[in-house]
Scaffold this active site. Structure first.
Site, mmCIF file in Angstrom:
data_model
loop_
_atom_site.group_PDB
_atom_site.id
_atom_site.type_symbol
_atom_site.label_atom_id
_atom_site.label_comp_id
_atom_site.label_asym_id
_atom_site.label_seq_id
_atom_site.Cartn_x
_atom_site.Cartn_y
_atom_site.Cartn_z
ATOM 1 N N GLU A 77 68.098 24.349 -26.316
ATOM 2 C CA GLU A 77 68.110 23.886 -27.705
ATOM 3 C C GLU A 77 68.817 22.535 -27.818
ATOM 4 O O GLU A 77 69.862 22.309 -27.232
ATOM 5 C CB GLU A 77 68.821 24.911 -28.599
ATOM 6 C CG GLU A 77 68.156 26.284 -28.634
ATOM 7 C CD GLU A 77 66.766 26.273 -29.283
ATOM 8 O OE1 GLU A 77 66.405 25.270 -29.934
ATOM 9 O OE2 GLU A 77 66.043 27.282 -29.111
ATOM 10 N N CYS A 140 71.393 32.876 -33.794
ATOM 11 C CA CYS A 140 71.532 31.946 -32.662
ATOM 12 C C CYS A 140 71.806 30.529 -33.147
ATOM 13 O O CYS A 140 72.662 29.828 -32.607
ATOM 14 C CB CYS A 140 70.297 31.993 -31.757
ATOM 15 S SG CYS A 140 70.202 33.534 -30.825
ATOM 16 N N HIS A 164 67.740 29.572 -25.316
ATOM 17 C CA HIS A 164 66.983 30.772 -25.683
ATOM 18 C C HIS A 164 66.156 31.220 -24.477
ATOM 19 O O HIS A 164 65.608 30.383 -23.755
ATOM 20 C CB HIS A 164 66.010 30.479 -26.838
ATOM 21 C CG HIS A 164 66.549 30.827 -28.189
ATOM 22 N ND1 HIS A 164 66.670 29.908 -29.204
ATOM 23 C CD2 HIS A 164 66.972 32.024 -28.708
ATOM 24 C CE1 HIS A 164 67.152 30.507 -30.289
ATOM 25 N NE2 HIS A 164 67.351 31.785 -30.012
HETATM 26 N N1 PCA Z 1 68.507 36.084 -30.718
HETATM 27 C C1 PCA Z 1 68.616 35.902 -32.147
HETATM 28 C C2 PCA Z 1 69.995 36.375 -32.486
HETATM 29 C C3 PCA Z 1 70.480 37.141 -31.304
HETATM 30 C C4 PCA Z 1 69.539 36.810 -30.219
HETATM 31 O O1 PCA Z 1 69.648 37.151 -29.043
HETATM 32 C C5 PCA Z 1 68.266 34.490 -32.607
HETATM 33 O O2 PCA Z 1 67.443 33.822 -31.950
HETATM 34 O O3 PCA Z 1 68.781 34.046 -33.618
#
Ligand code: PCA
Length: 204
Positions: A77, A140, A164
């Site tokens: 990200e 996140c 992610h």
């Molecule tokens: N993914 C979510 C919140 C916790 C996670 O593992 C997100 O992408 O916001």
């Protein structure tokens, strides 16, 4: 250096979350740098929890991990935005909409990790990866934005950012046409990303 790596508990009907499973497979040191892991709850209090860890550990780097259902590659990200706008409830049953994370905070914070270098190191391992320009508007993004804000307020040069990962195959089989990646590949990818961060820090 001390590198704090965080993952999340399972959320929204899932019984596992690859981001916290990755933590159990990381070595305690990478290129002699200390790796400290912690799992966060999928609720707003995650920010207070990580703040406590940051104050206690004083890490040089905070790398947070989370699951992104539907994504087919690891995504590093680039930016967190000052917005909570949940499309699903968090694990506390809250569904916050159109709300700033920090009332007086800037609209966004860029990750100050070497995003492109992390992508390059991961790709060099033969692992699908890309730079993502949105971490969403759920927990996140909340942690990505919130940790940058905390570190900025501390006034130190600490680095932070977010990765992610896709779902695991054992999750994807319960969905229709859901992309997935093996845990082994995710772990290799995260280690490559940490090596990129170390390489960048050592070159400065
Ligand atoms: N993914 C979510 C919140 C916790 C996670 O593992 C997100 O992408 O916001």
């Amino acid at each position: 250096m001390k590198i704090l790596v965080t993952g999340f508990e399972p959320f929204h009907k899932e019984i596992i979350n690859p981001s916290s499973m990755i933590l159990t497979k990381l070595p305690s040191t990478i290129k002699k740098h200390e790796i400290i892991c912690c799992t966060l709850p999928v609720e707003l209090s995650c920010l207070n929890m990580i703040k406590d860890h940051i104050n206690k550990i004083e890490p040089d780097v905070v790398l947070s991990l989370g699951q992104a259902a539907g994504r087919s590659a690891i995504s590093v990200e680039r930016i967190g935005i000052n917005l909570d706008d949940f499309s699903i409830e968090d694990n506390k049953g809250n569904k916050i909409e159109d709300t700033k994370i920090m009332i007086d905070g800037p609209d966004a914070y860029f990750s100050n990790l070497p995003v492109k270098k992390m992508v390059e190191f991961i790709r060099n391992k033969g692992i699908p990866v890309y730079v993502s320009n949105s971490a969403g508007t759920y927990i996140c993004n909340h942690i990505l934005y919130g940790v940058r804000h905390i570190l900025k307020q501390k006034g130190k040069q600490q680095k932070s950012g977010f990765i992610h990962v896709p779902m695991l195959p054992e999750q994807a089989i319960h969905h229709s046409n859901m992309p997935s990646m093996s845990l082994e590949m995710m772990v290799e990818g995260v280690i490559a990303a940490i090596e990129a961060i170390i390489s960048e820090e050592e070159s400065v």
